[in-house]
Design an enzyme around this catalytic site. Sequence first.
Site, PDB file in Angstrom:
ATOM      1  CG  HIS A 100     134.732 -26.255 117.671  1.00  0.00           C
ATOM      2  ND1 HIS A 100     134.338 -27.548 117.405  1.00  0.00           N
ATOM      3  CD2 HIS A 100     135.527 -25.888 116.628  1.00  0.00           C
ATOM      4  CE1 HIS A 100     134.836 -27.935 116.248  1.00  0.00           C
ATOM      5  NE2 HIS A 100     135.575 -26.956 115.751  1.00  0.00           N
ATOM      6  CG  ASP A 102     130.637 -28.213 118.629  1.00  0.00           C
ATOM      7  OD1 ASP A 102     131.658 -27.493 118.742  1.00  0.00           O
ATOM      8  OD2 ASP A 102     129.842 -28.077 117.688  1.00  0.00           O
ATOM      9  CG  ASP A 134     136.821 -29.916 113.252  1.00  0.00           C
ATOM     10  OD1 ASP A 134     136.815 -28.910 113.972  1.00  0.00           O
ATOM     11  OD2 ASP A 134     135.991 -30.093 112.342  1.00  0.00           O
ATOM     12  CD  GLU A 168     133.142 -24.470 114.165  1.00  0.00           C
ATOM     13  OE1 GLU A 168     133.624 -23.839 113.224  1.00  0.00           O
ATOM     14  OE2 GLU A 168     132.924 -25.708 114.085  1.00  0.00           O
ATOM     15  CD  GLU A 169     132.288 -29.071 113.542  1.00  0.00           C
ATOM     16  OE1 GLU A 169     131.860 -28.529 112.511  1.00  0.00           O
ATOM     17  OE2 GLU A 169     133.458 -29.493 113.658  1.00  0.00           O
ATOM     18  CG  ASP A 199     138.226 -25.062 114.416  1.00  0.00           C
ATOM     19  OD1 ASP A 199     138.338 -26.283 114.248  1.00  0.00           O
ATOM     20  OD2 ASP A 199     137.128 -24.462 114.363  1.00  0.00           O
ATOM     21  CG  HIS A 232     102.522 -51.036  99.354  1.00  0.00           C
ATOM     22  ND1 HIS A 232     102.949 -51.248  98.068  1.00  0.00           N
ATOM     23  CD2 HIS A 232     102.491 -52.255  99.945  1.00  0.00           C
ATOM     24  CE1 HIS A 232     103.165 -52.537  97.869  1.00  0.00           C
ATOM     25  NE2 HIS A 232     102.895 -53.180  99.015  1.00  0.00           N
ATOM     26  NE  ARG A 347     131.370 -25.070 103.648  1.00  0.00           N
ATOM     27  CZ  ARG A 347     131.603 -25.340 104.919  1.00  0.00           C
ATOM     28  NH1 ARG A 347     132.050 -24.413 105.738  1.00  0.00           N
ATOM     29  NH2 ARG A 347     131.371 -26.537 105.411  1.00  0.00           N
ATOM     30  CG  HIS A 449     133.483 -31.794 109.107  1.00  0.00           C
ATOM     31  ND1 HIS A 449     132.625 -30.810 108.691  1.00  0.00           N
ATOM     32  CD2 HIS A 449     134.127 -31.273 110.179  1.00  0.00           C
ATOM     33  CE1 HIS A 449     132.752 -29.757 109.464  1.00  0.00           C
ATOM     34  NE2 HIS A 449     133.676 -30.017 110.380  1.00  0.00           N
TER      35      HIS A 449
HETATM   36  C1  LIG Z   1     137.025 -25.189 109.878  1.00  0.00           C
HETATM   37  C2  LIG Z   1     136.307 -25.697 111.122  1.00  0.00           C
HETATM   38  N1  LIG Z   1     137.117 -26.672 111.777  1.00  0.00           N
HETATM   39  C3  LIG Z   1     134.984 -26.323 110.738  1.00  0.00           C
HETATM   40  O1  LIG Z   1     134.904 -27.509 110.552  1.00  0.00           O
HETATM   41  N2  LIG Z   1     133.936 -25.514 110.606  1.00  0.00           N
HETATM   42  C4  LIG Z   1     132.630 -25.954 110.207  1.00  0.00           C
HETATM   43  C5  LIG Z   1     131.672 -24.940 110.761  1.00  0.00           C
HETATM   44  C6  LIG Z   1     130.319 -24.899 110.188  1.00  0.00           C
HETATM   45  C7  LIG Z   1     129.304 -25.759 110.392  1.00  0.00           C
HETATM   46  N3  LIG Z   1     128.268 -25.251 109.698  1.00  0.00           N
HETATM   47  C8  LIG Z   1     128.662 -24.158 109.138  1.00  0.00           C
HETATM   48  N4  LIG Z   1     129.898 -23.926 109.444  1.00  0.00           N
HETATM   49  C9  LIG Z   1     132.577 -26.068 108.707  1.00  0.00           C
HETATM   50  O2  LIG Z   1     133.345 -25.409 107.996  1.00  0.00           O
HETATM   51  O3  LIG Z   1     131.740 -26.861 108.211  1.00  0.00           O
HETATM   52 ZN   LIG Z   2     136.393 -27.014 113.885  1.00  0.00          ZN
HETATM   53 ZN   LIG Z   3     134.369 -28.921 112.005  1.00  0.00          ZN
END
Ligand SMILES: C[C@H](N)C(=O)N[C@@H](Cc1c[nH]cn1)C(=O)O
Ligand SMILES: [Zn+2]
Ligand SMILES: [Zn+2]
Length: 482
Positions: A100, A102, A134, A168-169, A199, A232, A347, A449
């Site tokens: 990816h 992004d 990443d 992907e992110e 990745d 306020h 997760r 991240h």
């Molecule tokens: C493992 C990969 N490099 C990654 O960072 N994936 C993300 C993808 C993601 C974003 N939202 C849900 N999945 C991650 O594991 O956070």
């Molecule tokens: Zn990734």
């Molecule tokens: Zn990632």
Amino acid sequence: MAPDLKSFYKTVDDLAEPFIERLRDAVAIPSISAEDERRADVVRMGMWLKGQLDSLGAAMEARPLGAQPGKEHLHLPPAIIGRYPAKKDESKRTILVYGHYDVQPASLSDGWKTEPFKLSVDDKGRMYGRGSTDDKGPVLGWLNVIESHQKAGIDFPVNLLMCFEGMEEYGSEGLDDFIIAECKPGKFFADADACCISDNYWLGTEKPCLTYGLRGCNYYSIEISGPGQDLHSGVFGGTAQEPMTDLVRVMGSLVDGDGNILIPGIKELVAPLTKEEQSLYKNIAFTMDNLYESLGSKTGIFPDKESTLMGRWRYPSLSLHGIEGAFSAPGAKTVIPAKVTGKFSIRTVPDMEPQEVDSLVYSHVDKVFKSLKSKNTMHCNLQHSGKWWVASPKHWNFTAAAKAVESVWGVQPDLTREGGSIPVTLTFEQATGKNVLLLPMGSSTDAAHSVNEKLDRKNYIEGIKLLGAYLHYVAEEPMKTS
Ligand SMILES: C[C@H](N)C(=O)N[C@@H](Cc1c[nH]cn1)C(=O)O
Ligand SMILES: [Zn+2]
Ligand SMILES: [Zn+2]
């Protein structure tokens, strides 16, 4: 070592500086998929990638993926797909690679020591920059493999199919349907013999690994609103029901400080631990010091390696990510936010079905909010969802990768699972019907991240050799095995 590999490795070493410059150019494009105002940069990154591959002679296409669901005014960034060499050699295996282009958000104010979108290489060869590990470094790895073969004058060992995405992110929006369609007979990815994704990361800093499992990810938001505008706190505090007060109580009901998920029914969805699986954790090269080094502290939940690895790979986790609309700047603003949106994700692991998790989440959040007897309004929504994946590492795809690791790093790789998620991995496996291998380039201290994300120069350069060697060993694996 085969003469071709020897000359390939030497050429990669000779081209190390231009390859680092290529990474510098890629990191300079802030392709943040989660920020709508950066969408043009994500597209620019995709087109830059296509341009690089065009000039290496690959047959590339930028395929539109349509409007973004829920944000129809925005176009999804294109899938950059291609083939190298441009014309298929029927005598060779075909490998489909995915990555990816992004990245996660980043800004100096988050605590970066250097500009996140300017690659900064320190005297230890640590290359800092958002996306370095990443996933821009690994994606460029494939380009660098192609270029090294050309410069070394070596025959390319396989037909390479490429699929690079820009969301992907953000949960790989729009890509599943595209992959499924392109794996149908006669379509772009139809003739893949196996897939490879680079990745993820090593477990530590010394020992490479091959990865055969990922956790899934269900990402939720909880929006709570009440007053017509921010208030306020001196004038209205004590007389208005505050959305933020409700939200922290709802969010506080999801998980405890030791990571135990407090949503009833979640634990029951998890596949029981077998004796066979339990025995796998002992031999993995991982220490609590590896964990502390990548955490940057000794604040781990478990005292031992086995529980820590299981907590990362084979049990679910729930993380609280942030609150949109809350006051977060330095200083002491005395405001009551009118609307706040909490973000959290779960997760997921075998055998958790994403929809079952959704139902349990919604009914728990509703119950807790109702118990507050608040006059405010709450909505809980799923933002995106990707399923967990566990595959068999007993396949020629993994055997070829293990030989490549031995050739480049001089050790046998560990077989690992990964706590993170790559939603399309399962889609590739199901749509192609072929084996998928995860072949990481970066290490546990890369801080993907996080602030100060980096890729070590050594991992990048040896990682390019690893990806190339993998393709050579794939070509050598007997054709008769599946
Ligand atoms: C493992 C990969 N490099 C990654 O960072 N994936 C993300 C993808 C993601 C974003 N939202 C849900 N999945 C991650 O594991 O956070
Ligand atoms: Zn990734
Ligand atoms: Zn990632």
